[in-house]
Design a protein around this motif. Sequence first.
Motif, PDB file in Angstrom:
ATOM      1  N   ASP A   1       0.850  -1.204   0.000  1.00 48.50           N
ATOM      2  CA  ASP A   1       0.000   0.000   0.000  1.00 48.50           C
ATOM      3  C   ASP A   1       0.876   1.241   0.000  1.00 48.50           C
ATOM      4  OD1 ASP A   1      -3.265   0.393   0.811  1.00 48.50           O
ATOM      5  OD2 ASP A   1      -1.965   2.171   0.852  1.00 48.50           O
ATOM      6  N   ARG A   2       0.421   2.234  -0.737  1.00 49.02           N
ATOM      7  CA  ARG A   2       1.221   3.467  -0.793  1.00 49.02           C
ATOM      8  C   ARG A   2       1.122   4.252   0.518  1.00 49.02           C
ATOM      9  NH1 ARG A   2      -2.822   6.601  -4.820  1.00 49.02           N
ATOM     10  NH2 ARG A   2      -4.211   7.386  -3.223  1.00 49.02           N
TER      11      ARG A   2
ATOM     12  N   ARG B   1      -4.483   4.831   8.404  1.00 45.76           N
ATOM     13  CA  ARG B   1      -4.634   5.967   7.509  1.00 45.76           C
ATOM     14  C   ARG B   1      -6.125   6.349   7.418  1.00 45.76           C
ATOM     15  NH1 ARG B   1      -7.801   3.430   4.739  1.00 45.76           N
ATOM     16  NH2 ARG B   1      -7.502   2.132   2.905  1.00 45.76           N
TER      17      ARG B   1
ATOM     18  N   PRO C   1     -11.868   8.927   3.094  1.00 47.89           N
ATOM     19  CA  PRO C   1     -13.173   9.582   3.069  1.00 47.89           C
ATOM     20  C   PRO C   1     -14.289   8.566   2.820  1.00 47.89           C
ATOM     21  CG  PRO C   1     -11.875  10.216   1.135  1.00 47.89           C
ATOM     22  CD  PRO C   1     -11.021   9.319   1.954  1.00 47.89           C
ATOM     23  N   CYS C   2     -15.170   8.411   3.803  1.00 44.00           N
ATOM     24  CA  CYS C   2     -16.165   7.338   3.771  1.00 44.00           C
ATOM     25  C   CYS C   2     -17.215   7.691   4.815  1.00 44.00           C
ATOM     26  CB  CYS C   2     -15.481   6.015   4.129  1.00 44.00           C
ATOM     27  SG  CYS C   2     -16.565   4.578   4.153  1.00 44.00           S
TER      28      CYS C   2
ATOM     29  N   TYR D   1     -20.278   3.358   7.394  1.00 40.38           N
ATOM     30  CA  TYR D   1     -21.535   2.670   7.686  1.00 40.38           C
ATOM     31  C   TYR D   1     -21.369   1.222   7.235  1.00 40.38           C
ATOM     32  CZ  TYR D   1     -26.535   1.749   6.323  1.00 40.38           C
ATOM     33  OH  TYR D   1     -27.801   1.243   6.131  1.00 40.38           O
TER      34      TYR D   1
ATOM     35  N   ASP E   1      -9.746  -0.303   8.823  1.00 34.19           N
ATOM     36  CA  ASP E   1      -8.765  -0.736   7.832  1.00 34.19           C
ATOM     37  C   ASP E   1      -7.477  -1.224   8.506  1.00 34.19           C
ATOM     38  OD1 ASP E   1     -10.827   0.346   6.332  1.00 34.19           O
ATOM     39  OD2 ASP E   1      -9.526   1.237   4.837  1.00 34.19           O
TER      40      ASP E   1
ATOM     41  N   MET F   1       4.342   2.110  -3.522  1.00 33.84           N
ATOM     42  CA  MET F   1       3.344   2.207  -4.593  1.00 33.84           C
ATOM     43  C   MET F   1       3.554   1.184  -5.684  1.00 33.84           C
ATOM     44  SD  MET F   1       2.665   6.046  -5.839  1.00 33.84           S
ATOM     45  CE  MET F   1       1.729   5.684  -7.294  1.00 33.84           C
ATOM     46  N   VAL F   2       2.473   0.628  -6.173  1.00 33.89           N
ATOM     47  CA  VAL F   2       2.569  -0.143  -7.416  1.00 33.89           C
ATOM     48  C   VAL F   2       2.543   0.883  -8.536  1.00 33.89           C
ATOM     49  CG1 VAL F   2       1.363  -1.728  -8.947  1.00 33.89           C
ATOM     50  CG2 VAL F   2       1.522  -2.222  -6.499  1.00 33.89           C
TER      51      VAL F   2
ATOM     52  N   VAL G   1      -4.233   1.981 -10.455  1.00 27.91           N
ATOM     53  CA  VAL G   1      -3.169   1.899 -11.463  1.00 27.91           C
ATOM     54  C   VAL G   1      -3.262   0.557 -12.195  1.00 27.91           C
ATOM     55  CG1 VAL G   1      -0.658   1.679 -11.736  1.00 27.91           C
ATOM     56  CG2 VAL G   1      -1.609   3.449 -10.240  1.00 27.91           C
TER      57      VAL G   1
ATOM     58  N   THR H   1     -13.381  13.749  -1.969  1.00 25.48           N
ATOM     59  CA  THR H   1     -13.068  12.733  -2.979  1.00 25.48           C
ATOM     60  C   THR H   1     -14.116  12.761  -4.085  1.00 25.48           C
ATOM     61  OG1 THR H   1     -12.503  10.400  -3.326  1.00 25.48           O
ATOM     62  CG2 THR H   1     -14.292  10.854  -1.806  1.00 25.48           C
TER      63      THR H   1
HETATM   64  C1  LIG Z   1     -17.927   9.637   0.264  1.00 25.80           C
HETATM   65  C2  LIG Z   1     -17.972   8.135   0.354  1.00 25.80           C
HETATM   66  C3  LIG Z   1     -18.679   7.526   1.373  1.00 25.80           C
HETATM   67  C4  LIG Z   1     -18.720   6.147   1.447  1.00 25.80           C
HETATM   68  N1  LIG Z   1     -19.413   5.583   2.479  1.00 25.80           N
HETATM   69  C5  LIG Z   1     -19.452   4.239   2.579  1.00 25.80           C
HETATM   70  C6  LIG Z   1     -20.111   3.626   3.677  1.00 25.80           C
HETATM   71  O1  LIG Z   1     -20.646   4.298   4.572  1.00 25.80           O
HETATM   72  N2  LIG Z   1     -20.133   2.276   3.741  1.00 25.80           N
HETATM   73  C7  LIG Z   1     -19.539   1.514   2.773  1.00 25.80           C
HETATM   74  O2  LIG Z   1     -19.618   0.285   2.860  1.00 25.80           O
HETATM   75  N3  LIG Z   1     -18.885   2.062   1.742  1.00 25.80           N
HETATM   76  C8  LIG Z   1     -18.808   3.411   1.626  1.00 25.80           C
HETATM   77  N4  LIG Z   1     -18.118   3.971   0.610  1.00 25.80           N
HETATM   78  C9  LIG Z   1     -17.400   3.107  -0.341  1.00 25.80           C
HETATM   79  C10 LIG Z   1     -16.128   2.564   0.281  1.00 25.80           C
HETATM   80  O3  LIG Z   1     -15.353   3.609   0.849  1.00 25.80           O
HETATM   81  C11 LIG Z   1     -15.306   1.840  -0.769  1.00 25.80           C
HETATM   82  O4  LIG Z   1     -16.152   1.080  -1.597  1.00 25.80           O
HETATM   83  C12 LIG Z   1     -14.266   0.916  -0.126  1.00 25.80           C
HETATM   84  O5  LIG Z   1     -13.302   1.678   0.560  1.00 25.80           O
HETATM   85  C13 LIG Z   1     -13.592   0.058  -1.192  1.00 25.80           C
HETATM   86  O6  LIG Z   1     -12.517  -0.639  -0.623  1.00 25.80           O
HETATM   87  P1  LIG Z   1     -11.227  -0.965  -1.508  1.00 25.80           P
HETATM   88  O7  LIG Z   1     -10.354  -1.783  -0.647  1.00 25.80           O
HETATM   89  O8  LIG Z   1     -11.639  -1.445  -2.829  1.00 25.80           O
HETATM   90  O9  LIG Z   1     -10.551   0.459  -1.795  1.00 25.80           O
HETATM   91  P2  LIG Z   1      -9.921   1.504  -0.798  1.00 25.80           P
HETATM   92  O10 LIG Z   1     -10.555   1.443   0.515  1.00 25.80           O
HETATM   93  O11 LIG Z   1      -9.926   2.794  -1.536  1.00 25.80           O
HETATM   94  O12 LIG Z   1      -8.413   1.021  -0.631  1.00 25.80           O
HETATM   95  C14 LIG Z   1      -7.508   1.142  -1.678  1.00 25.80           C
HETATM   96  C15 LIG Z   1      -6.093   1.156  -1.098  1.00 25.80           C
HETATM   97  O13 LIG Z   1      -5.173   1.140  -2.176  1.00 25.80           O
HETATM   98  C16 LIG Z   1      -4.093   1.994  -1.880  1.00 25.80           C
HETATM   99  N5  LIG Z   1      -3.511   2.378  -3.167  1.00 25.80           N
HETATM  100  C17 LIG Z   1      -4.031   3.166  -4.117  1.00 25.80           C
HETATM  101  N6  LIG Z   1      -3.228   3.220  -5.180  1.00 25.80           N
HETATM  102  C18 LIG Z   1      -2.149   2.443  -4.897  1.00 25.80           C
HETATM  103  C19 LIG Z   1      -0.984   2.094  -5.604  1.00 25.80           C
HETATM  104  N7  LIG Z   1      -0.750   2.531  -6.844  1.00 25.80           N
HETATM  105  N8  LIG Z   1      -0.097   1.279  -5.019  1.00 25.80           N
HETATM  106  C20 LIG Z   1      -0.320   0.810  -3.752  1.00 25.80           C
HETATM  107  N9  LIG Z   1      -1.413   1.111  -3.045  1.00 25.80           N
HETATM  108  C21 LIG Z   1      -2.331   1.913  -3.605  1.00 25.80           C
HETATM  109  C22 LIG Z   1      -4.719   3.131  -1.104  1.00 25.80           C
HETATM  110  O14 LIG Z   1      -3.768   3.774  -0.285  1.00 25.80           O
HETATM  111  C23 LIG Z   1      -5.798   2.390  -0.283  1.00 25.80           C
HETATM  112  O15 LIG Z   1      -5.315   2.020   0.997  1.00 25.80           O
HETATM  113  C24 LIG Z   1     -18.057   5.357   0.489  1.00 25.80           C
HETATM  114  C25 LIG Z   1     -17.347   5.958  -0.531  1.00 25.80           C
HETATM  115  C26 LIG Z   1     -17.294   7.332  -0.597  1.00 25.80           C
HETATM  116  C27 LIG Z   1     -16.506   7.974  -1.701  1.00 25.80           C
END
Ligand SMILES: Cc1cc2nc3c(=O)[nH]c(=O)nc-3n(C[C@H](O)[C@H](O)[C@H](O)COP(=O)(O)OP(=O)(O)OC[C@H]3O[C@@H](n4cnc5c(N)ncnc54)[C@H](O)[C@@H]3O)c2cc1C
Length: 433
Positions: free
Chosen positions: A34-35, A40, A43-44, A47, A111, A130-131, A170, A300
């Motif tokens: 993870d980067r 960390r 924005p979420c 819930y 997280d 970072m990837v 990416v 976001t």
């Molecule tokens: C405003 C908002 C409110 C939301 N509210 C809710 C809610 O209440 N309940 C709910 O269930 N969902 C909610 N969501 C959706 C939820 O936040 C996401 O669907 C969820 O975080 C997806 O998880 P993920 O692991 O796919 O991605 P992420 O949680 O975004 O994790 C991605 C990770 O990848 C890392 N990363 C990114 N690029 C690179 C790279 N190139 N190399 C290495 N690491 C990298 C980042 O640092 C991050 O830690 C909300 C979304 C938004 C925008």
Amino acid sequence: MPHPPDILIAGAGPAGSAAAVHLAQAGFRVLLVDRAAFPREKPCSEYLSPEAVRHLADLGVLATLERDGAQPLLGTRVMGPRGARLEGRFSEAAVRPFRDAGLALPRRILDQRLVEAAVAAGATLCERTMVEELLHDGGGVAGAVLREASGARRAVHARLVIGADGLRSVVARRIAGHPGSRGAGALLRQLDPEAPAAGAALRPHGRPSAPWLSRLAFVAHVEDVPGLDGFAEMHVSDAGYVGLNRIGAGLANVALVVPATLGARARGRLDSWMFDELERFPGVRGRVDRRRVTRRVLATGPFAYRARRVITDGALLVGDAADFFDPFTGEGITSALRGARLAADVAARALADGGPATEARLAPYLAARRAAFLGKWTMERLVGYGMIVPRLFDRAVARLERRGLAHTFIGVTGDYVPASAVLNPWFLARMVL
Ligand SMILES: Cc1cc2nc3c(=O)[nH]c(=O)nc-3n(C[C@H](O)[C@H](O)[C@H](O)COP(=O)(O)OP(=O)(O)OC[C@H]3O[C@@H](n4cnc5c(N)ncnc54)[C@H](O)[C@@H]3O)c2cc1C
């Protein structure tokens, strides 16, 4: 890690960490990159429906999260743009949930606990890394180029790369065969704390699944918001919505989601603009005291993107990297955790005999995603489009409440009642006629 990993996972959010838990438990060597450094912020609205709770229990982190102070969440109240309202209680939906209550807690904690579970299961974690690029071998993905915080680059070979790197993935860009759109503008760079450094690709990958639904979100943590109980609140207006959610003792998550054209006005004054906007919502007015903010406002967006390709030879996508529509019916964390389970099952089978993870071997993942998420994708769009017509939205909210359908509706958005309970002529007619 002395040997190259079997599986390299880009991104240690809920999707990446959950996939790492499952695959490390299945005996694979997993490198989770993870980067960011954990804990960390993210924005979420923070819930989690009872279905998310079920996944968290499966991952072995539920008891820890409860000890961390996660708040029980009984359901959701929706306040329509013309005064209609509904209250959906998880426990009264057509299908009984895993537990009567969902949970709400800061992503900073959630997280972190998921990352710890991945490490405890045997995955190797590389933070601040970072990837940057994918490695190819004979046309298929064969690993990735990692860039560490020091700027040092190294190539890591892996039999499978899992792109769990979120909305601006990416990995998704690279497997779709394009370098990503550049120069999306200073505004998003300024608004979005997750945006990579200047010059990098800023827009989400893939294609907009509803370009005219381009929205930005602003999220704050605020103390002592009066009137909050065990229900999350969604206040909808003609130009966006506000979510209020109790995420700790005396602490609320406040999320404002608005059309990108309106959100652009926040430029240079994120905090003051957000709190001024909140006052436009009758049910929120006077409740959120800007002097009680405990974390700076995070911004976001835009969302509503879907990856062009979810699998290819040697790589697959999971979580937001594959698709994300809108936070209103978001449940993105549940989708991320469920998607991770599906991806891990298919990946484990594809890699079991020591052979390559070809696209053909990964194909069952597409079918599994479709079976798991098609109803949800349809439902999300229905609600997203409905919100654009405030009178219709208000009417539906009023009908759902009056006809006792609100609980089931909230159960469908909470992912434990099948979408077919709503997506049928009988329910839809009773919702709008
Ligand atoms: C405003 C908002 C409110 C939301 N509210 C809710 C809610 O209440 N309940 C709910 O269930 N969902 C909610 N969501 C959706 C939820 O936040 C996401 O669907 C969820 O975080 C997806 O998880 P993920 O692991 O796919 O991605 P992420 O949680 O975004 O994790 C991605 C990770 O990848 C890392 N990363 C990114 N690029 C690179 C790279 N190139 N190399 C290495 N690491 C990298 C980042 O640092 C991050 O830690 C909300 C979304 C938004 C925008």
